[in-house]
Write a protein that holds these residues in place. Sequence first.
Motif, PDB file in Angstrom:
ATOM      1  N   PRO A 151       0.825  -1.216   0.000  1.00  0.00           N
ATOM      2  CA  PRO A 151       0.000   0.000   0.000  1.00  0.00           C
ATOM      3  C   PRO A 151       0.856   1.261   0.000  1.00  0.00           C
ATOM      4  CG  PRO A 151      -0.802  -1.588   1.605  1.00  0.00           C
ATOM      5  CD  PRO A 151       0.512  -2.111   1.128  1.00  0.00           C
ATOM      6  N   LEU A 152       0.293   2.334  -0.525  1.00  0.00           N
ATOM      7  CA  LEU A 152       1.046   3.581  -0.638  1.00  0.00           C
ATOM      8  C   LEU A 152       1.424   4.166   0.719  1.00  0.00           C
ATOM      9  CD1 LEU A 152      -0.754   5.467  -3.565  1.00  0.00           C
ATOM     10  CD2 LEU A 152       1.355   4.136  -3.635  1.00  0.00           C
ATOM     11  N   ASN A 153       0.694   3.810   1.768  1.00  0.00           N
ATOM     12  CA  ASN A 153       1.022   4.350   3.097  1.00  0.00           C
ATOM     13  C   ASN A 153       2.063   3.519   3.830  1.00  0.00           C
ATOM     14  OD1 ASN A 153      -0.485   2.104   3.745  1.00  0.00           O
ATOM     15  ND2 ASN A 153      -2.018   3.189   4.970  1.00  0.00           N
ATOM     16  N   THR A 154       2.689   2.575   3.143  1.00  0.00           N
ATOM     17  CA  THR A 154       3.732   1.748   3.756  1.00  0.00           C
ATOM     18  C   THR A 154       5.014   2.550   3.928  1.00  0.00           C
ATOM     19  OG1 THR A 154       2.836  -0.208   2.635  1.00  0.00           O
ATOM     20  CG2 THR A 154       5.067  -0.379   3.537  1.00  0.00           C
ATOM     21  N   PRO A 155       5.594   2.589   5.132  1.00  0.00           N
ATOM     22  CA  PRO A 155       6.898   3.246   5.301  1.00  0.00           C
ATOM     23  C   PRO A 155       7.956   2.549   4.446  1.00  0.00           C
ATOM     24  CG  PRO A 155       5.831   2.946   7.428  1.00  0.00           C
ATOM     25  CD  PRO A 155       5.026   2.161   6.430  1.00  0.00           C
ATOM     26  N   VAL A 156       8.689   3.322   3.692  1.00  0.00           N
ATOM     27  CA  VAL A 156       9.638   2.746   2.736  1.00  0.00           C
ATOM     28  C   VAL A 156      10.720   1.945   3.448  1.00  0.00           C
ATOM     29  CG1 VAL A 156      11.280   3.258   0.891  1.00  0.00           C
ATOM     30  CG2 VAL A 156       9.190   4.619   1.117  1.00  0.00           C
ATOM     31  N   LEU A 157      11.223   2.440   4.562  1.00  0.00           N
ATOM     32  CA  LEU A 157      12.308   1.749   5.242  1.00  0.00           C
ATOM     33  C   LEU A 157      11.868   0.410   5.824  1.00  0.00           C
ATOM     34  CD1 LEU A 157      14.230   4.702   6.916  1.00  0.00           C
ATOM     35  CD2 LEU A 157      14.889   3.347   4.920  1.00  0.00           C
ATOM     36  N   ASP A 158      10.560   0.200   5.990  1.00  0.00           N
ATOM     37  CA  ASP A 158      10.080  -1.121   6.404  1.00  0.00           C
ATOM     38  C   ASP A 158      10.288  -2.154   5.309  1.00  0.00           C
ATOM     39  OD1 ASP A 158       9.293   0.013   8.756  1.00  0.00           O
ATOM     40  OD2 ASP A 158       7.133  -0.163   8.404  1.00  0.00           O
ATOM     41  N   ARG A 203      12.949   9.890   9.045  1.00  0.00           N
ATOM     42  CA  ARG A 203      13.030   9.061   7.835  1.00  0.00           C
ATOM     43  C   ARG A 203      12.074   7.876   7.914  1.00  0.00           C
ATOM     44  NH1 ARG A 203      18.478   9.007   9.446  1.00  0.00           N
ATOM     45  NH2 ARG A 203      19.825  10.597   8.476  1.00  0.00           N
ATOM     46  N   GLU A 204      11.843   7.393   9.128  1.00  0.00           N
ATOM     47  CA  GLU A 204      10.974   6.230   9.308  1.00  0.00           C
ATOM     48  C   GLU A 204       9.529   6.535   8.929  1.00  0.00           C
ATOM     49  OE1 GLU A 204      10.966   8.562  13.112  1.00  0.00           O
ATOM     50  OE2 GLU A 204      12.473   7.917  11.648  1.00  0.00           O
ATOM     51  N   ALA A 205       9.173   7.826   8.800  1.00  0.00           N
ATOM     52  CA  ALA A 205       7.801   8.207   8.457  1.00  0.00           C
ATOM     53  C   ALA A 205       7.589   8.359   6.950  1.00  0.00           C
ATOM     54  CB  ALA A 205       7.439   9.518   9.157  1.00  0.00           C
ATOM     55  N   MET A 236       6.373   8.993  -4.292  1.00  0.00           N
ATOM     56  CA  MET A 236       5.598   9.234  -5.513  1.00  0.00           C
ATOM     57  C   MET A 236       5.387  10.728  -5.751  1.00  0.00           C
ATOM     58  SD  MET A 236       4.421   6.682  -7.409  1.00  0.00           S
ATOM     59  CE  MET A 236       4.439   4.880  -7.331  1.00  0.00           C
ATOM     60  N   THR A 237       5.141  11.474  -4.685  1.00  0.00           N
ATOM     61  CA  THR A 237       4.826  12.895  -4.809  1.00  0.00           C
ATOM     62  C   THR A 237       6.021  13.799  -4.559  1.00  0.00           C
ATOM     63  OG1 THR A 237       4.128  12.968  -2.490  1.00  0.00           O
ATOM     64  CG2 THR A 237       2.427  12.515  -4.137  1.00  0.00           C
ATOM     65  N   MET A 238       7.210  13.214  -4.433  1.00  0.00           N
ATOM     66  CA  MET A 238       8.431  13.971  -4.193  1.00  0.00           C
ATOM     67  C   MET A 238       8.299  14.868  -2.975  1.00  0.00           C
ATOM     68  SD  MET A 238      10.052  14.759  -7.912  1.00  0.00           S
ATOM     69  CE  MET A 238      10.168  13.461  -9.175  1.00  0.00           C
ATOM     70  N   SER A 239       7.739  14.307  -1.922  1.00  0.00           N
ATOM     71  CA  SER A 239       7.566  15.070  -0.679  1.00  0.00           C
ATOM     72  C   SER A 239       8.152  14.306   0.505  1.00  0.00           C
ATOM     73  CB  SER A 239       6.073  15.356  -0.436  1.00  0.00           C
ATOM     74  OG  SER A 239       5.337  14.143  -0.316  1.00  0.00           O
ATOM     75  N   SER A 240       9.281  13.632   0.273  1.00  0.00           N
ATOM     76  CA  SER A 240       9.907  12.841   1.342  1.00  0.00           C
ATOM     77  C   SER A 240      10.418  13.717   2.471  1.00  0.00           C
ATOM     78  CB  SER A 240      11.068  12.013   0.785  1.00  0.00           C
ATOM     79  OG  SER A 240      12.150  12.854   0.402  1.00  0.00           O
ATOM     80  N   GLY A 241      10.745  14.973   2.170  1.00  0.00           N
ATOM     81  CA  GLY A 241      11.326  15.866   3.165  1.00  0.00           C
ATOM     82  C   GLY A 241      12.824  15.724   3.314  1.00  0.00           C
ATOM     83  N   LEU A 242      13.440  14.770   2.609  1.00  0.00           N
ATOM     84  CA  LEU A 242      14.887  14.580   2.705  1.00  0.00           C
ATOM     85  C   LEU A 242      15.630  15.734   2.033  1.00  0.00           C
ATOM     86  CD1 LEU A 242      15.059  10.757   1.925  1.00  0.00           C
ATOM     87  CD2 LEU A 242      15.443  11.862   4.139  1.00  0.00           C
ATOM     88  N   ASN A 243      16.784  16.044   2.554  1.00  0.00           N
ATOM     89  CA  ASN A 243      17.611  17.116   2.019  1.00  0.00           C
ATOM     90  C   ASN A 243      18.234  16.645   0.700  1.00  0.00           C
ATOM     91  OD1 ASN A 243      19.072  19.428   1.697  1.00  0.00           O
ATOM     92  ND2 ASN A 243      20.614  18.930   3.243  1.00  0.00           N
ATOM     93  N   TRP A 244      17.703  17.122  -0.408  1.00  0.00           N
ATOM     94  CA  TRP A 244      18.107  16.634  -1.730  1.00  0.00           C
ATOM     95  C   TRP A 244      18.199  17.813  -2.684  1.00  0.00           C
ATOM     96  CZ3 TRP A 244      19.364  11.738  -3.447  1.00  0.00           C
ATOM     97  CH2 TRP A 244      19.390  11.537  -4.832  1.00  0.00           C
ATOM     98  N   PRO A 298       9.311  17.729   7.562  1.00  0.00           N
ATOM     99  CA  PRO A 298       8.541  16.512   7.843  1.00  0.00           C
ATOM    100  C   PRO A 298       7.997  15.913   6.552  1.00  0.00           C
ATOM    101  CG  PRO A 298       7.933  18.277   9.356  1.00  0.00           C
ATOM    102  CD  PRO A 298       8.796  18.899   8.307  1.00  0.00           C
ATOM    103  N   ALA A 299       7.981  14.601   6.477  1.00  0.00           N
ATOM    104  CA  ALA A 299       7.489  13.919   5.277  1.00  0.00           C
ATOM    105  C   ALA A 299       6.076  14.375   4.948  1.00  0.00           C
ATOM    106  CB  ALA A 299       7.523  12.407   5.487  1.00  0.00           C
ATOM    107  N   GLY A 300       5.839  14.645   3.655  1.00  0.00           N
ATOM    108  CA  GLY A 300       4.509  15.016   3.185  1.00  0.00           C
ATOM    109  C   GLY A 300       4.183  16.490   3.260  1.00  0.00           C
TER     110      GLY A 300
END
Length: 378
Positions: free
Chosen positions: A127-134, A147-149, A156-164, A197-199
């Motif tokens: 599912p799309l709400n699955t944490p990626v790191l899981d 990152r765990e969130a 998909m929406t490029m809203s990970s919040g990671l510094n990129w 924050p993610a999203g």
Amino acid sequence: MRQCALAVLLIAFTQLSLGAPCDAPAKLVDGWDVETSATSAGFDQARLCDLLKDFADSKVNFHSLVIERHGRLVAESYKRGKDETIYTLFASSTDFDASIRHDVRSISKSVVSLLWGIAQADGKTPPLNTPVLDLLPALANLKSQGREAITIAHLMTMSSGLNWNEPSTYNSRNDEMGRYWRSSQSRYLFDRPAAAPAGTLYNYNGGGTAVLAQILAERVGISLPDYARKVLFEPLGITNWEWTNDVRGRPLAFAGLRLRSRDLARIGRMVIGEDKIRGKWHGKQIVPSAWLIDSLRGQIDMGNELGWQYGYQWWVGKIEAVGEKRDWSGGFGNGGQRLFLVPELDLVVVITAGEYGKPAIGREAYQLFKCVVGALRE
């Protein structure tokens, strides 16, 4: 390219000249039906002729323009221009035509989204709400600082919040370059601090597409190109294509696809669909309609002056057409590669160009799209 103003003498000339660039597309043995008259497709013939002459005469390094409506090719034009593949250091001139493949660069991301939607319908993706790191046990040590969130939907929406940092021009601080040779693209992405924050914040990030493609290939059990061939390209009758690998032999999920312009239009027609059912092609459902409705809907604001939004690896905006504001969706690629879709008008517009690393081509390509839409009468 000049604005879309009409000149009476020029229109008269283009309508009367033999071999004018507003001639109907060639009837090739590739499955496409062609319109013999732009008027029957709802275009103002004179305005379209003027537009196509402008395109042919333009000093902008455009390579192709393909216009499709109601399942038929209405117009197409190809030019000679300088081009480079994703790995070449120097540009060379090419006489483009309907038979030549072209880098579509980041439109590859939109194709990855289509493949994800197909796999999701087959129950092969989480599912799309699955944490990626899981889903990436080797990166368990990175489950901190928010990152765990980060979920699949955030990638998909490029809203990970990671510094990129991934600007449209090449430079030494462009995180895009590191993806090509790192042994673990997923670690390369997640091994960086969270900037938000993610999203909560859109930030263009092709690293997320690489991770989505990795998860997709693992879940379907075959490589990304093989899966694309099986579930997308072969059903659409696309046979002349290429998915370029990186230096480690991995398909460049975020930028490596090469297609002919007519085949890119074929993908666009399938996305718009038949009988008002998105994802339907020649009576067969290729990509689930529900997935496309969500993918092509704005999921997060991009924060630009045009009010654009971003869906699931698709750009989303509005444009004035036939007296009303219309929703459009698009696949965008570096250098001026564009796949514009206006479902309400049943319209597909394909543009290719060779202005890699030059942000100004984005304005030129959008202006060309506006001119195409402005030539519609109904």
